[in-house]
Structures are given as C-alpha cells and as structure tokens.
Design a protein around this motif. Structure first.
Motif, PDB file in Angstrom:
ATOM      1  N   THR A 101      -8.304   4.092   8.589  1.00 46.79           N
ATOM      2  CA  THR A 101      -9.455   3.902   7.704  1.00 46.79           C
ATOM      3  C   THR A 101      -9.680   2.425   7.425  1.00 46.79           C
ATOM      4  OG1 THR A 101      -8.964   6.001   6.630  1.00 46.79           O
ATOM      5  CG2 THR A 101     -10.401   4.518   5.429  1.00 46.79           C
ATOM      6  N   PHE A 102      -8.559   1.679   7.272  1.00 48.53           N
ATOM      7  CA  PHE A 102      -8.686   0.274   6.896  1.00 48.53           C
ATOM      8  C   PHE A 102      -9.006  -0.606   8.084  1.00 48.53           C
ATOM      9  CE2 PHE A 102      -6.341   2.444   3.689  1.00 48.53           C
ATOM     10  CZ  PHE A 102      -7.012   2.032   2.565  1.00 48.53           C
ATOM     11  N   PHE A 103      -8.790  -0.082   9.288  1.00 50.38           N
ATOM     12  CA  PHE A 103      -9.189  -0.812  10.483  1.00 50.38           C
ATOM     13  C   PHE A 103     -10.655  -0.544  10.792  1.00 50.38           C
ATOM     14  CE2 PHE A 103      -4.725  -1.207  11.900  1.00 50.38           C
ATOM     15  CZ  PHE A 103      -4.766  -2.472  12.444  1.00 50.38           C
ATOM     16  N   ASN A 133       2.397  -8.080   3.693  1.00 54.92           N
ATOM     17  CA  ASN A 133       1.577  -8.719   4.734  1.00 54.92           C
ATOM     18  C   ASN A 133       1.991  -8.352   6.152  1.00 54.92           C
ATOM     19  OD1 ASN A 133      -0.664 -10.143   4.190  1.00 54.92           O
ATOM     20  ND2 ASN A 133       0.393 -11.997   3.549  1.00 54.92           N
ATOM     21  N   ALA A 134       2.525  -7.161   6.326  1.00 53.19           N
ATOM     22  CA  ALA A 134       3.023  -6.788   7.652  1.00 53.19           C
ATOM     23  C   ALA A 134       1.895  -6.643   8.671  1.00 53.19           C
ATOM     24  CB  ALA A 134       3.811  -5.473   7.570  1.00 53.19           C
ATOM     25  N   PHE A 135       0.693  -6.314   8.197  1.00 47.73           N
ATOM     26  CA  PHE A 135      -0.422  -6.152   9.129  1.00 47.73           C
ATOM     27  C   PHE A 135      -1.217  -7.440   9.295  1.00 47.73           C
ATOM     28  CE2 PHE A 135       0.223  -1.661   8.981  1.00 47.73           C
ATOM     29  CZ  PHE A 135      -0.340  -1.198  10.155  1.00 47.73           C
ATOM     30  N   ASP A 136      -0.817  -8.486   8.587  1.00 51.65           N
ATOM     31  CA  ASP A 136      -1.553  -9.741   8.680  1.00 51.65           C
ATOM     32  C   ASP A 136      -1.168 -10.415   9.995  1.00 51.65           C
ATOM     33  OD1 ASP A 136      -2.488 -12.301   8.544  1.00 51.65           O
ATOM     34  OD2 ASP A 136      -2.101 -12.515   6.404  1.00 51.65           O
ATOM     35  N   LEU A 137      -2.137 -10.611  10.859  1.00 47.55           N
ATOM     36  CA  LEU A 137      -1.804 -11.159  12.177  1.00 47.55           C
ATOM     37  C   LEU A 137      -1.123 -12.514  12.065  1.00 47.55           C
ATOM     38  CD1 LEU A 137      -4.987 -10.070  14.103  1.00 47.55           C
ATOM     39  CD2 LEU A 137      -2.746  -9.023  14.134  1.00 47.55           C
ATOM     40  N   LYS A 164     -13.529  -5.455   1.950  1.00 44.98           N
ATOM     41  CA  LYS A 164     -12.984  -5.671   0.602  1.00 44.98           C
ATOM     42  C   LYS A 164     -11.475  -5.507   0.530  1.00 44.98           C
ATOM     43  CE  LYS A 164     -17.245  -3.781  -1.270  1.00 44.98           C
ATOM     44  NZ  LYS A 164     -17.823  -2.485  -1.648  1.00 44.98           N
ATOM     45  N   THR A 165     -10.897  -4.838   1.509  1.00 48.14           N
ATOM     46  CA  THR A 165      -9.464  -4.565   1.451  1.00 48.14           C
ATOM     47  C   THR A 165      -8.841  -4.890   2.798  1.00 48.14           C
ATOM     48  OG1 THR A 165      -9.697  -2.312   2.273  1.00 48.14           O
ATOM     49  CG2 THR A 165      -9.817  -2.609  -0.113  1.00 48.14           C
ATOM     50  N   LYS A 166      -7.510  -5.057   2.797  1.00 48.85           N
ATOM     51  CA  LYS A 166      -6.824  -5.207   4.074  1.00 48.85           C
ATOM     52  C   LYS A 166      -5.525  -4.425   4.011  1.00 48.85           C
ATOM     53  CE  LYS A 166      -4.588  -9.468   2.665  1.00 48.85           C
ATOM     54  NZ  LYS A 166      -3.346  -9.994   3.101  1.00 48.85           N
ATOM     55  N   LEU A 167      -5.165  -3.831   5.124  1.00 49.51           N
ATOM     56  CA  LEU A 167      -3.937  -3.057   5.186  1.00 49.51           C
ATOM     57  C   LEU A 167      -2.763  -4.011   5.048  1.00 49.51           C
ATOM     58  CD1 LEU A 167      -3.125  -0.199   5.499  1.00 49.51           C
ATOM     59  CD2 LEU A 167      -3.137  -0.473   7.953  1.00 49.51           C
ATOM     60  N   ASP A 168      -1.861  -3.721   4.130  1.00 45.40           N
ATOM     61  CA  ASP A 168      -0.736  -4.620   3.877  1.00 45.40           C
ATOM     62  C   ASP A 168       0.516  -4.165   4.618  1.00 45.40           C
ATOM     63  OD1 ASP A 168       0.309  -6.896   2.115  1.00 45.40           O
ATOM     64  OD2 ASP A 168       1.748  -5.312   1.767  1.00 45.40           O
ATOM     65  N   PRO A 223      -4.950  -6.169  -1.017  1.00 42.15           N
ATOM     66  CA  PRO A 223      -3.989  -5.565  -0.099  1.00 42.15           C
ATOM     67  C   PRO A 223      -3.751  -4.080  -0.394  1.00 42.15           C
ATOM     68  CG  PRO A 223      -2.855  -6.979  -1.679  1.00 42.15           C
ATOM     69  CD  PRO A 223      -4.325  -7.119  -1.948  1.00 42.15           C
ATOM     70  N   VAL A 224      -3.705  -3.293   0.651  1.00 40.62           N
ATOM     71  CA  VAL A 224      -3.493  -1.852   0.517  1.00 40.62           C
ATOM     72  C   VAL A 224      -2.167  -1.473   1.159  1.00 40.62           C
ATOM     73  CG1 VAL A 224      -4.339   0.436   1.149  1.00 40.62           C
ATOM     74  CG2 VAL A 224      -5.964  -1.391   0.623  1.00 40.62           C
ATOM     75  N   THR A 225      -1.335  -0.793   0.393  1.00 43.27           N
ATOM     76  CA  THR A 225      -0.041  -0.325   0.889  1.00 43.27           C
ATOM     77  C   THR A 225      -0.133   1.179   1.099  1.00 43.27           C
ATOM     78  OG1 THR A 225       1.035  -2.005  -0.465  1.00 43.27           O
ATOM     79  CG2 THR A 225       2.424  -0.214   0.352  1.00 43.27           C
ATOM     80  N   VAL A 226       0.256   1.648   2.278  1.00 41.95           N
ATOM     81  CA  VAL A 226       0.282   3.090   2.530  1.00 41.95           C
ATOM     82  C   VAL A 226       1.718   3.551   2.324  1.00 41.95           C
ATOM     83  CG1 VAL A 226      -0.074   4.917   4.238  1.00 41.95           C
ATOM     84  CG2 VAL A 226      -1.638   2.957   4.154  1.00 41.95           C
ATOM     85  N   LEU A 227       1.888   4.520   1.424  1.00 44.11           N
ATOM     86  CA  LEU A 227       3.224   4.996   1.072  1.00 44.11           C
ATOM     87  C   LEU A 227       3.404   6.412   1.603  1.00 44.11           C
ATOM     88  CD1 LEU A 227       5.870   4.589  -0.546  1.00 44.11           C
ATOM     89  CD2 LEU A 227       4.646   5.485  -2.538  1.00 44.11           C
ATOM     90  N   THR A 228       4.433   6.586   2.419  1.00 41.96           N
ATOM     91  CA  THR A 228       4.626   7.888   3.029  1.00 41.96           C
ATOM     92  C   THR A 228       6.095   8.276   2.919  1.00 41.96           C
ATOM     93  OG1 THR A 228       4.328   9.120   5.096  1.00 41.96           O
ATOM     94  CG2 THR A 228       4.868   6.820   5.316  1.00 41.96           C
TER      95      THR A 228
END
Length: 344
Positions: free
Chosen positions: A107-109, A198-202, A117-121, A6-11
């Motif tokens: 990028t993750f889409f 898991n916010a991007f997990d459908l 290998k990764t999924k946007l979290d 899982p990948v977390t984008v922090l902004t």
C-alpha cells in the motif's frame, strides 16, 4: 523527505506478544505522538483505563497517542489520520496474526496519495521463542512474517532454554539472514529499536551492512563451530553466492565486482519480478553500473520495485554489485545466470 510520516508494519503470530508491544507504545510516557492502526479494537485487548476519548473508530490515549481500527480500507484510514490536527511522529499498522504483511507494505509503495504523505519505515515481526518452531512447520504465514521482517523480536526468551533459543534463531536465520534480531521478554524493548528504523529508506539500506551482506550472520555464534552445526544449508557457489534455505523458503545473495550494464540489468530484474514475483517476497541491492560514479540502490516487495541513485562511490570502497532475494522456491540457477548476463 523528512516531512513524510514513517509507517511501521507490525506483524507476528497470535499470542507472540504484539499486543504487549502495542500497549507499551500506547501507554509509555515517550513524549511522542503515534497513531496505531489495529484490525479489531476489541480483540486486541488494549487497556481501557488508558483511553481518554473515543469518536467512532478513533480512540485517544492519555499519553497523546491515538488508536484506530481498520474496517475495510487502510488507505481511507490513513487519509483520515492525515487530516487530523497535529503531526504524528509515526504510524504503526498492526496486521492480524494470520496475515501476510506484503499487501500492507505494498500500500505504501503503490498508493500515490499515501506515498506523498507517508513512507514505509520497517516491518517488525514479533516471534514466540517457544512456539515458533511448531508454527514454522504448520503455518506458511509464520514463515512469510519472518521472511518479510526488517526487525524480529524473539520474544518470551524466559520460557525457553539457551539451546532452544539458539535453535529457533538458527531457523529464523535460515529463512531471513538479513533482519536485525532482538531477544526480548514480555516484548520489553526500547521503542527506538522498533520505531524510526528507516529500513526501507534507500539511503539507509546499508546501515544494516554486515547482516545485509550475509557475511556476519553468524556473529552471535561461537566461531569455532562450522555452519553445519547450526543446521544451515549453506554453500558457496559462483560469485561468492551464499545460500540458506528452510525447506521451501530461502534467501539468495549474489555479488560481482564487474560493472553492470543498466540496459541489461533493468529489463532483467523487471522481467524476473514480473514472472517470479509471487515467489519473491523481498529484494534489495546496491549496484555498480559501468561509467556511473554513483551507487544505485533498489528494493522490492513482490513485483513492485523502487530504486534510485544514491551517493557517489567512495575511493576506499570496493565497487561491487550485490543483490539479495528472499522468497520461496525461487529458480536459483535462472536467477544466477540472468544476473551474470547483466555484466557490461
């Protein structure tokens, strides 16, 4: 799916408290192994005492996490991380204070190698309770970061009054009624509230059901008040539409209990994001198609849509289709009419 990292984008805006949060991840004894990708290692002010070894752009921390800097290509860095020995529990990508998180999320889409290998979290935004109001006036990036977020830390709450805090949360809700809000001081939050969301997990898009639906966005307000007390522009239009806006930024929620025709819906939504994509930051929805026992769930970042059949509709569920768009200056009437034409 479970083997994807899982990948977390922090902004968040400069000085909002991102570095404090990152230092927590890189120093707390959480027993997990995270990789933190930062823009500029020097700038970020990571505590040098925590660094064990450093090879060129990768720094090992004494709690097992590692930290690396992006020089150029995010895809290359992630590829390098994936080749290292040992699995990561998660990757955190920090975007610069001025950046729009969309390209990082995309990028993750888009990148197949990365996507395997990764999924946007989730996109996590750290907001400064005191300065956010001013930033929202003068900085479009600050609005993008709020609009884009799945989770928002309203940080430095100790520096504002209760009224100021409610006002700033009202502004945040006007831009993004669907994100999960946490009030924090010194970015002090349980890491499981920001990592592994898991916010991007459908499959899990609806764990935020009440806020996703916009029905209970006021649950932290006193219900004796009416919406106009909170400065929300908010009216009910056809099909139970709820509408918020913050000058040019708005969110739009559509629903219908009539079954949709997939042969009408897919071309319509594809065309919509192709033509209005730059204006639409995020889109998500749950759809009920005619003659289809399963729910279809989708979400998008700008022009990129991702969707799939999920589970079957339950007997006790109301079969209705609901879509949310968050963006700026979206052609509301056009969207509403187009959606209405998708009914079977």
């Amino acid at each position: 799916m479970s083997d994807k990292i899982p990948v977390t984008v922090l902004t968040g805006y400069l000085g909002a408290g991102k570095t404090t949060l990152l230092n927590r991840i890189l120093s707390e004894p959480h027993g997990k192994k995270y990789a933190v990708i930062v823009n500029e290692f020097g700038e970020i002010g990571i505590d040098n005492d925590l660094i064990v070894g450093a090879d060129e752009e990768i720094f090992e921390m004494n709690n097992g996490c590692i930290c690396c800097t992006v020089r150029g290509d995010l895809v290359r860095i992630i590829d390098g991380l994936m080749r290292r020995k040992g699995k990561f529990d998660g990757i955190i990508v920090e975007t610069t204070g001025l950046a729009d998180p969309a390209p990082v999320a995309q990028t993750f889409f888009m990148d197949e190698e990365v996507g395997r290998k990764t999924k946007l979290d989730a996109v996590i935004t750290v907001a400064d309770a005191k300065w956010l109001r001013d930033r929202l006036k003068d900085a479009p990036e600050a609005k993008n970061q709020i609009a884009f977020a799945d989770v928002i830390l309203v940080n430095k709450t100790d520096l504002v009054s209760k009224d100021e805090l409610e006002e700033v949360e009202g502004r945040i809700r006007a831009i993004n009624p669907y994100a999960k809000l946490h009030r924090t001081e010194r970015s002090n939050i349980a890491l499981d509230q920001v990592l592994g969301r898991n916010a991007f997990d459908l499959d899990r898009i609806l764990t935020i059901e009440p806020e996703f639906l916009g029905d209970e966005h006021d649950h932290h307000h006193d219900h004796d008040h009416h919406d106009h007390d909170h400065g929300h522009a908010h009216h009910h239009g056809p099909s139970g539409l709820k509408h918020y806006h913050d000058e040019e930024m708005q969110s739009l929620s559509l629903r219908t209990d009539k079954a949709l025709d997939p042969d009408k819906f897919f071309p319509w939504v594809q065309d919509l994001v192709q033509t209005e994509g730059p204006q639409i930051l995020r889109s998500k929805g749950i759809l009920s198609f005619k003659g289809d026992a399963k729910r279809f769930v989708f979400q998008g970042v700008h022009m990129i849509l991702d969707g799939d059949h999920q589970r079957e509709w339950r007997a006790d569920e109301k079969r209705e289709s609901r879509i949310v768009f968050i963006g700026r200056n979206m052609p509301e009437d056009k969207i509403r009419e187009g959606f209405a034409r998708c009914v079977a």
